[in-house]
Design a protein around this motif. Structure first.
Motif, mmCIF file in Angstrom:
data_model
loop_
_atom_site.group_PDB
_atom_site.id
_atom_site.type_symbol
_atom_site.label_atom_id
_atom_site.label_comp_id
_atom_site.label_asym_id
_atom_site.label_seq_id
_atom_site.Cartn_x
_atom_site.Cartn_y
_atom_site.Cartn_z
ATOM 1 N N ALA A 1 0.776 -1.239 0.000
ATOM 2 C CA ALA A 1 0.000 0.000 0.000
ATOM 3 C C ALA A 1 0.805 1.285 0.000
ATOM 4 O O ALA A 1 0.246 2.346 -0.259
ATOM 5 C CB ALA A 1 -0.941 0.004 1.222
ATOM 6 N N ARG A 2 2.113 1.231 0.291
ATOM 7 C CA ARG A 2 2.768 2.512 0.545
ATOM 8 C C ARG A 2 4.049 2.712 -0.264
ATOM 9 O O ARG A 2 4.258 3.762 -0.833
ATOM 10 C CB ARG A 2 3.061 2.634 2.049
ATOM 11 C CG ARG A 2 3.462 4.030 2.479
ATOM 12 C CD ARG A 2 3.271 4.230 3.966
ATOM 13 N NE ARG A 2 3.824 5.498 4.396
ATOM 14 C CZ ARG A 2 5.055 5.637 4.896
ATOM 15 N NH1 ARG A 2 5.852 4.592 5.037
ATOM 16 N NH2 ARG A 2 5.507 6.818 5.269
ATOM 17 N N GLY A 3 4.957 1.723 -0.287
ATOM 18 C CA GLY A 3 6.078 1.793 -1.217
ATOM 19 C C GLY A 3 7.446 2.132 -0.662
ATOM 20 O O GLY A 3 8.415 2.177 -1.428
ATOM 21 N N THR A 4 7.592 2.371 0.648
ATOM 22 C CA THR A 4 8.928 2.710 1.149
ATOM 23 C C THR A 4 9.656 1.449 1.628
ATOM 24 O O THR A 4 10.072 1.329 2.774
ATOM 25 C CB THR A 4 8.884 3.767 2.279
ATOM 26 O OG1 THR A 4 8.207 3.237 3.409
ATOM 27 C CG2 THR A 4 8.194 5.034 1.823
ATOM 28 N N HIS B 1 -2.099 2.815 6.589
ATOM 29 C CA HIS B 1 -1.715 3.128 5.216
ATOM 30 C C HIS B 1 -2.514 2.302 4.205
ATOM 31 O O HIS B 1 -2.719 2.728 3.061
ATOM 32 C CB HIS B 1 -0.215 2.916 5.048
ATOM 33 C CG HIS B 1 0.587 3.720 6.018
ATOM 34 N ND1 HIS B 1 1.050 3.175 7.199
ATOM 35 C CD2 HIS B 1 0.953 5.026 6.017
ATOM 36 C CE1 HIS B 1 1.685 4.127 7.879
ATOM 37 N NE2 HIS B 1 1.641 5.244 7.189
ATOM 38 N N ILE B 2 -2.961 1.128 4.649
ATOM 39 C CA ILE B 2 -3.849 0.323 3.806
ATOM 40 C C ILE B 2 -5.151 1.096 3.571
ATOM 41 O O ILE B 2 -5.648 1.169 2.448
ATOM 42 C CB ILE B 2 -4.108 -1.047 4.482
ATOM 43 C CG1 ILE B 2 -2.821 -1.899 4.429
ATOM 44 C CG2 ILE B 2 -5.270 -1.786 3.829
ATOM 45 C CD1 ILE B 2 -2.872 -3.156 5.266
ATOM 46 N N SER C 1 -8.566 1.281 0.906
ATOM 47 C CA SER C 1 -9.294 0.094 1.347
ATOM 48 C C SER C 1 -10.552 0.479 2.113
ATOM 49 O O SER C 1 -10.713 1.617 2.560
ATOM 50 C CB SER C 1 -8.412 -0.785 2.239
ATOM 51 O OG SER C 1 -8.409 -0.296 3.572
ATOM 52 N N THR C 2 -11.424 -0.492 2.306
ATOM 53 C CA THR C 2 -12.579 -0.314 3.186
ATOM 54 C C THR C 2 -12.165 -0.633 4.624
ATOM 55 O O THR C 2 -11.055 -1.125 4.873
ATOM 56 C CB THR C 2 -13.710 -1.268 2.780
ATOM 57 O OG1 THR C 2 -13.258 -2.619 3.008
ATOM 58 C CG2 THR C 2 -14.090 -1.097 1.325
ATOM 59 N N ALA C 3 -13.065 -0.384 5.570
ATOM 60 C CA ALA C 3 -12.803 -0.714 6.974
ATOM 61 C C ALA C 3 -12.591 -2.214 7.150
ATOM 62 O O ALA C 3 -11.704 -2.654 7.892
ATOM 63 C CB ALA C 3 -13.958 -0.234 7.848
ATOM 64 N N GLU D 1 2.754 -10.958 -2.928
ATOM 65 C CA GLU D 1 3.572 -11.294 -4.093
ATOM 66 C C GLU D 1 2.713 -11.548 -5.333
ATOM 67 O O GLU D 1 3.117 -11.247 -6.457
ATOM 68 C CB GLU D 1 4.450 -12.507 -3.782
ATOM 69 C CG GLU D 1 5.575 -12.194 -2.801
ATOM 70 C CD GLU D 1 6.376 -13.411 -2.362
ATOM 71 O OE1 GLU D 1 7.505 -13.232 -1.886
ATOM 72 O OE2 GLU D 1 5.863 -14.547 -2.500
ATOM 73 N N GLU D 2 1.500 -12.073 -5.120
ATOM 74 C CA GLU D 2 0.592 -12.328 -6.247
ATOM 75 C C GLU D 2 -0.256 -11.106 -6.608
ATOM 76 O O GLU D 2 -1.009 -11.134 -7.587
ATOM 77 C CB GLU D 2 -0.327 -13.510 -5.921
ATOM 78 C CG GLU D 2 0.406 -14.847 -5.831
ATOM 79 C CD GLU D 2 -0.523 -16.012 -5.508
ATOM 80 O OE1 GLU D 2 -1.698 -15.946 -5.918
ATOM 81 O OE2 GLU D 2 -0.067 -16.961 -4.842
ATOM 82 N N GLY D 3 -0.145 -10.033 -5.820
ATOM 83 C CA GLY D 3 -0.875 -8.804 -6.120
ATOM 84 C C GLY D 3 -2.325 -8.791 -5.676
ATOM 85 O O GLY D 3 -3.068 -7.843 -5.979
ATOM 86 N N PHE D 4 -2.748 -9.807 -4.909
ATOM 87 C CA PHE D 4 -4.151 -9.901 -4.504
ATOM 88 C C PHE D 4 -4.563 -8.717 -3.627
ATOM 89 O O PHE D 4 -5.606 -8.074 -3.866
ATOM 90 C CB PHE D 4 -4.407 -11.209 -3.757
ATOM 91 C CG PHE D 4 -5.757 -11.284 -3.099
ATOM 92 C CD1 PHE D 4 -6.897 -11.548 -3.844
ATOM 93 C CD2 PHE D 4 -5.907 -11.069 -1.731
ATOM 94 C CE1 PHE D 4 -8.154 -11.589 -3.241
ATOM 95 C CE2 PHE D 4 -7.151 -11.111 -1.119
ATOM 96 C CZ PHE D 4 -8.278 -11.375 -1.881
ATOM 97 N N ILE D 5 -3.752 -8.421 -2.614
ATOM 98 C CA ILE D 5 -4.106 -7.351 -1.675
ATOM 99 C C ILE D 5 -4.075 -5.993 -2.384
ATOM 100 O O ILE D 5 -4.984 -5.167 -2.224
ATOM 101 C CB ILE D 5 -3.175 -7.384 -0.445
ATOM 102 C CG1 ILE D 5 -3.471 -8.650 0.392
ATOM 103 C CG2 ILE D 5 -3.338 -6.128 0.408
ATOM 104 C CD1 ILE D 5 -2.564 -8.848 1.584
ATOM 105 N N GLN D 6 -3.041 -5.768 -3.183
ATOM 106 C CA GLN D 6 -2.935 -4.510 -3.914
ATOM 107 C C GLN D 6 -4.137 -4.297 -4.827
ATOM 108 O O GLN D 6 -4.699 -3.196 -4.909
ATOM 109 C CB GLN D 6 -1.648 -4.484 -4.753
ATOM 110 C CG GLN D 6 -0.361 -4.568 -3.948
ATOM 111 C CD GLN D 6 0.158 -5.981 -3.806
ATOM 112 O OE1 GLN D 6 -0.594 -6.881 -3.430
ATOM 113 N NE2 GLN D 6 1.429 -6.194 -4.097
#
Length: 520
Positions: A173-176, A211-212, A217-219, A405-410
């Motif tokens: 979600a953030r990138g750092t 940060h998510i 994202s939703t709650a 890693e599979e991009g599901f959460i993103q």
């Protein structure tokens, strides 16, 4: 006329009326301070001790941030919360080419132990709780803090505070981030192990949903993805042979507090209950290792540049949600933060908002004031159920690391963010002052600006530091660090030794870049 359907942003339908039949039977027996902690982690909650009022601050140089910390402490802040600039977050010294244009902008620039000493000048670390929002370089900033505490003659066993140290949400979600996920997880468990022995009161991680949520994202997604990340950290620590009843007591969480008062309160209550059961399933037997203790911050992404004074009302609602939801500490955003870093006036109003809720609203007078509300109890259980469904999907993929890693959460966050923005643009979701009740008056809110000359100041400090240290000793200790990173030994004692010999943040981060590589 058909009944109008109303939904939260998590797609939970809100009924017109709630009755006793909507309240799950088990919730009637739950008590605060007892497993599963739905009603709070302490029996007396704020009657015994108010939440810690923190104000997240850091900008420009260590000298300038130190002035703001002393001001905030004089105004009644109970704990410090440090914001670091982008180069510090991703392991570059201020004089690095990639740091140009970013030094001191979104937080304070910290390149060395000398900057850390300046940042906390006149502040005894044994007497203040400090939260540091830092992830990829958390191991270095914690080492600076430990080295400074030792220099002050502090008892490390009494040092309290938190490092965010939550790298999984950076990929999602953030990138750092700096290093790939697996070595990053290894560094985090090294910190768990070191602190359990040498810094027992330190919160070794703040598993962050904030940060998510800021990413869209939703709650429900916020707590599902955050608790899944928490499970991944716990499993990594167990694989390292650490005791869940020891390191589990020092895990903490960081959640967002948004505008839907009741959904946010229910979210916090559901998260506590879920984590207690998750930790029990993972083998925890000590109740304190099952407690979800959390810091909260009002929602930065909810603040508007249009009619920014309206943000004071938004922050007040969000403060109430966090307090009624049982937070352990809280940062309230300045009303001007959609425009710039907060001015001193905005920071003071944000702190006063917490103090008014604490001392004038009555919200802190009894434990879990909304317990037993048909609506809140039903909403708590519905959020819990939907979050568990998401966690089950992630578990089926092999856990949070695999899901990232599979991009599901993103992808899930991106879809929710798009859906929210679509509703705002269509007028389906009303944002006061943005898509309804607009004003034609020109905004005259003063903004806080950081001068680009900060980079030159920091570069001069670095040149002086390098001239006044033993270069051979620095090379030697950095080689030791490389060896320990390669062999799998705990790196923390060597990182602390490196900062004590005036190795810079960038030099230490680069040493591990050579061993672990960078994540792209």
């Amino acid at each position: 006329m058909p009944d109008k359907k109303i939904y939260t942003d998590s797609a939970i339908e809100i009924k017109e009326l709630y009755t006793p039949s909507d309240v799950p039977a088990g919730s009637r027996q739950e008590m605060p301070g007892q497993f599963p902690f739905t009603r709070g982690v302490q029996e007396d909650m704020y009657r015994g001790k108010l939440w810690t009022m923190r104000q997240y601050a850091g900008f420009s140089t260590a000298e300038e941030s130190n002035k703001r910390y002393h001001y905030l402490l004089s105004q009644g802040v109970m704990g410090l919360s440090v914001a670091f600039d982008l180069p510090t977050q991703i392991g570059y010294d201020s004089d690095h080419a990639l740091a140009e244009g970013e030094v001191g902008k979104v937080g304070v620039a910290i390149d060395s132990i000398e900057d850390m000493q300046t940042l906390f000048s006149g502040i005894q670390l044994e007497e203040v709780s400090t939260s540091m929002t830092i992830n990829a370089t958390a191991y270095i900033l914690l080492s600076f803090y430990v080295a400074l505490a030792k220099k002050q003659g502090a008892d490390l066993k009494k040092i309290t505070g938190t490092i965010q140290n939550d790298i999984l949400k950076e990929y999602a979600a953030r990138g750092t981030y700096i290093y790939p996920p697996q070595p990053s997880m290894r560094i985090i468990t090294d910190i768990f192990e070191y602190c359990s022995k040498d810094l027992p009161k330190w919160n070794t991680i703040s598993i962050s949903g904030y940060h998510i949520r800021e990413a869209g994202s939703t709650a429900v997604q916020e707590i599902a993805f955050t608790l899944s990340n928490g499970k991944a950290y716990v499993k990594a620590a167990l694989e390292k042979g650490l005791d869940i009843n020891v390191f589990g007591r020092r895990l903490s969480f960081f959640f967002n507090s948004h505008n839907n008062l009741f959904e946010e309160i229910a979210k916090f209550r559901a998260a506590r209950r879920m984590w207690a059961n998750i930790m029990k399933e993972l083998g925890a037997t000590d109740p304190k290792a099952m407690m979800l203790r959390f810091h909260s911050q009002t929602g930065g992404s909810t603040l508007t540049a249009q009619q920014p004074q309206n943000n004071i009302a938004r922050v007040t609602v969000q403060t109430l949600a966090a307090v009624l939801g049982g937070t352990q500490s809280l940062h309230t955003n300045g009303f001007d933060e959609a425009l710039s870093l907060p001015t001193e006036e905005a920071a003071r109003i944000a702190l006063r908002t917490q103090q008014i809720v604490a001392f004038e609203s009555g919200a802190a007078d009894t434990v879990d004031p909304l317990a037993g509300s048909y609506y809140v109890e039903a909403l708590t259980s519905e959020i819990e159920q939907k979050a568990y469904e998401l966690i089950a999907t992630i578990d089926a993929m092999g856990g949070a690391v695999s899901a990232i890693e599979e991009g599901f959460i993103q992808d899930a966050i991106a879809r929710s963010s798009y859906d929210y923005q679509r509703k705002v643009e269509s007028g389906e979701k009303i944002i006061v002052g943005v898509n309804k009740f607009q004003s034609k008056e020109k905004d005259t809110t003063p903004v806080f600006k950081i001068d680009d000359s900060i980079r030159q100041v920091q570069s001069q400090k670095l040149a002086q530091l390098r001239n006044n240290r033993d270069p051979a000793k620095c090379d030697q200790v950095l080689q030791y660090l490389s060896d320990k990173a390669t062999s799998g030994e705990n790196i923390m004692p060597t990182v602390i030794e490196a900062v004590e010999h005036k190795c810079t943040l960038g030099e230490i981060a680069d040493t591990l870049r050579e061993v672990f590589g960078e994540y792209r």
